[in-house]
Design an enzyme around this catalytic site. Structure first.
Site, PDB file in Angstrom:
ATOM      1  N   TYR A  53       0.828  -1.217   0.000  1.00  0.00           N
ATOM      2  CA  TYR A  53       0.000   0.000   0.000  1.00  0.00           C
ATOM      3  C   TYR A  53       0.860   1.265   0.000  1.00  0.00           C
ATOM      4  O   TYR A  53       0.481   2.282  -0.594  1.00  0.00           O
ATOM      5  CB  TYR A  53      -0.980  -0.031   1.188  1.00  0.00           C
ATOM      6  N   HIS A 104     -14.554   0.229  -1.082  1.00  0.00           N
ATOM      7  CA  HIS A 104     -13.420  -0.607  -0.681  1.00  0.00           C
ATOM      8  C   HIS A 104     -12.399   0.150   0.146  1.00  0.00           C
ATOM      9  O   HIS A 104     -11.256  -0.302   0.292  1.00  0.00           O
ATOM     10  CB  HIS A 104     -12.753  -1.223  -1.922  1.00  0.00           C
TER      11      HIS A 104
HETATM   12  N1  APR Z   1     -11.145   3.516 -19.479  1.00  0.00           N
HETATM   13  C1  APR Z   1     -12.176   2.724 -19.079  1.00  0.00           C
HETATM   14  N2  APR Z   1     -12.011   1.452 -18.642  1.00  0.00           N
HETATM   15  C2  APR Z   1     -10.747   0.975 -18.624  1.00  0.00           C
HETATM   16  C3  APR Z   1      -9.627   1.744 -19.025  1.00  0.00           C
HETATM   17  C4  APR Z   1      -9.862   3.061 -19.465  1.00  0.00           C
HETATM   18  N3  APR Z   1      -8.868   3.858 -19.874  1.00  0.00           N
HETATM   19  N4  APR Z   1      -8.507   0.968 -18.877  1.00  0.00           N
HETATM   20  C5  APR Z   1      -8.931  -0.231 -18.403  1.00  0.00           C
HETATM   21  N5  APR Z   1     -10.265  -0.228 -18.267  1.00  0.00           N
HETATM   22  C6  APR Z   1     -11.134  -1.308 -17.789  1.00  0.00           C
HETATM   23  C7  APR Z   1     -10.626  -2.697 -18.049  1.00  0.00           C
HETATM   24  O1  APR Z   1     -10.998  -3.131 -19.342  1.00  0.00           O
HETATM   25  C8  APR Z   1     -11.324  -3.489 -16.950  1.00  0.00           C
HETATM   26  O2  APR Z   1     -12.581  -3.986 -17.391  1.00  0.00           O
HETATM   27  O3  APR Z   1     -11.222  -1.188 -16.397  1.00  0.00           O
HETATM   28  C9  APR Z   1     -11.552  -2.461 -15.845  1.00  0.00           C
HETATM   29  C10 APR Z   1     -10.677  -2.684 -14.631  1.00  0.00           C
HETATM   30  O4  APR Z   1     -11.056  -3.918 -14.064  1.00  0.00           O
HETATM   31  P1  APR Z   1     -10.245  -4.426 -12.779  1.00  0.00           P
HETATM   32  O5  APR Z   1      -8.798  -4.301 -13.006  1.00  0.00           O
HETATM   33  O6  APR Z   1     -10.841  -5.766 -12.411  1.00  0.00           O
HETATM   34  O7  APR Z   1     -10.596  -3.364 -11.647  1.00  0.00           O
HETATM   35  P2  APR Z   1     -11.928  -3.250 -10.813  1.00  0.00           P
HETATM   36  O8  APR Z   1     -13.127  -3.732 -11.582  1.00  0.00           O
HETATM   37  O9  APR Z   1     -11.987  -1.875 -10.257  1.00  0.00           O
HETATM   38  O10 APR Z   1     -11.648  -4.280  -9.597  1.00  0.00           O
HETATM   39  C11 APR Z   1     -12.635  -4.374  -8.582  1.00  0.00           C
HETATM   40  O11 APR Z   1     -11.177  -5.858  -7.372  1.00  0.00           O
HETATM   41  O12 APR Z   1      -9.052  -6.354  -6.722  1.00  0.00           O
HETATM   42  C12 APR Z   1     -10.245  -5.831  -6.284  1.00  0.00           C
HETATM   43  O13 APR Z   1     -10.599  -4.305  -4.543  1.00  0.00           O
HETATM   44  C13 APR Z   1     -10.096  -4.401  -5.838  1.00  0.00           C
HETATM   45  O14 APR Z   1     -11.632  -2.566  -6.150  1.00  0.00           O
HETATM   46  C14 APR Z   1     -10.981  -3.625  -6.808  1.00  0.00           C
HETATM   47  C15 APR Z   1     -11.957  -4.685  -7.283  1.00  0.00           C
END
Ligand code: APR
Length: 231
Positions: A53, A104
């Site tokens: 972190y 979160h």
């Molecule tokens: N604009 C829009 N979407 C985007 C961009 C962008 N420039 N770049 C990437 N993405 C999309 C990806 O295609 C993906 O579908 O953002 C999404 C990110 O997904 P994750 O990495 O899974 O992140 P998230 O959905 O926020 O994860 C949820 O998982 O690990 C835990 O606690 C953590 O809050 C997090 C939760």
């Protein structure tokens, strides 16, 4: 004023330079979440968790909100906007959004390990062993770890139920309960999903999928919504 609910994930912060979790260069490619983002990890290797972190916090202090974060602030002139974010960064706050619910937790805050109501701002980027709460216990990141409850989900569900418009930005929609929020939005409510890799895993009525980057799409969508808003 109509109510807009915005559900954001790591993708909205990608163009600010923060890694997402599940993209090709995502955080879970370099770390196993069980080793850095769970109560077991904290018990097993506190220093590794604090470092995970601290490094993210250090990077957060070096980046800025992007066009998507800033466009959402403009919406507040003509809509009641509530942002429900899975992100622990403070880019929505720094862009100027006023009504933000961190499902979160928050990267720039710490919490007592004996009293979860004792929450503190972290000055700078480091939270270290020996940093203690007023009751003398070690401070931990104020972040929801895998396997922990998501206390804010009850409020988030109520907000979702009241939405007149929903915008989902940059989330893979695979982590529950956050991913289930969209199911609480009434069928007739218009919903937008903005994500270059928007999957087929979102089965709700009245959904418009826009497969492009948040920094490109959100400003245009906000302009459209501002033009149709009943002032
Ligand atoms: N604009 C829009 N979407 C985007 C961009 C962008 N420039 N770049 C990437 N993405 C999309 C990806 O295609 C993906 O579908 O953002 C999404 C990110 O997904 P994750 O990495 O899974 O992140 P998230 O959905 O926020 O994860 C949820 O998982 O690990 C835990 O606690 C953590 O809050 C997090 C939760």
């Amino acid at each position: 004023m109509k109510k807009i609910v915005v559900l954001t994930g790591a993708g909205i912060s990608a163009e600010s330079g923060l890694k997402t979790f599940r993209d090709d260069n995502g955080m879970w490619k370099n770390y196993r979440f069980e080793e850095v983002a769970s109560p077991i990890a904290w018990d097993r290797d506190r220093e590794l968790v604090l470092e995970f972190y601290n490094l993210r916090r250090k990077q957060l202090l070096e980046v800025e909100p992007n066009a998507a974060h800033k466009a959402l602030v403009k919406l507040e002139d003509k809509y009641h906007v509530k942002i429900i974010t899975q992100n622990v960064d403070d880019l929505h706050e720094r862009a100027g959004s006023k009504n933000i619910l961190h499902l979160h937790g928050e990267l720039r805050k710490s919490r007592s390990t004996v009293d979860e109501n004792l929450i503190y701002n972290i000055e700078g980027w480091e939270l270290k062993t020996g940093d203690k709460c007023e009751k003398g216990s070690q401070l931990r990141p104020h972040v929801v770890w895998f396997g922990e409850q998501v206390p804010q989900i009850v409020s988030a569900i109520e907000i979702a139920k009241q939405a007149d418009i929903v915008i989902v930005i940059g989330t893979s929609m695979v982590v529950y309960p956050a991913a289930g929020l969209i199911k609480y939005v009434p069928d007739e409510v218009p919903k937008y999903l903005i994500d270059p890799k928007a999957g087929k895993n979102v089965y709700v009525q009245n959904l418009k999928i826009i497969k492009d980057k948040a920094g490109i799409v959100v400003p245009h969508l906000v302009d459209d919504l501002m033009n149709i808003a009943i002032s």
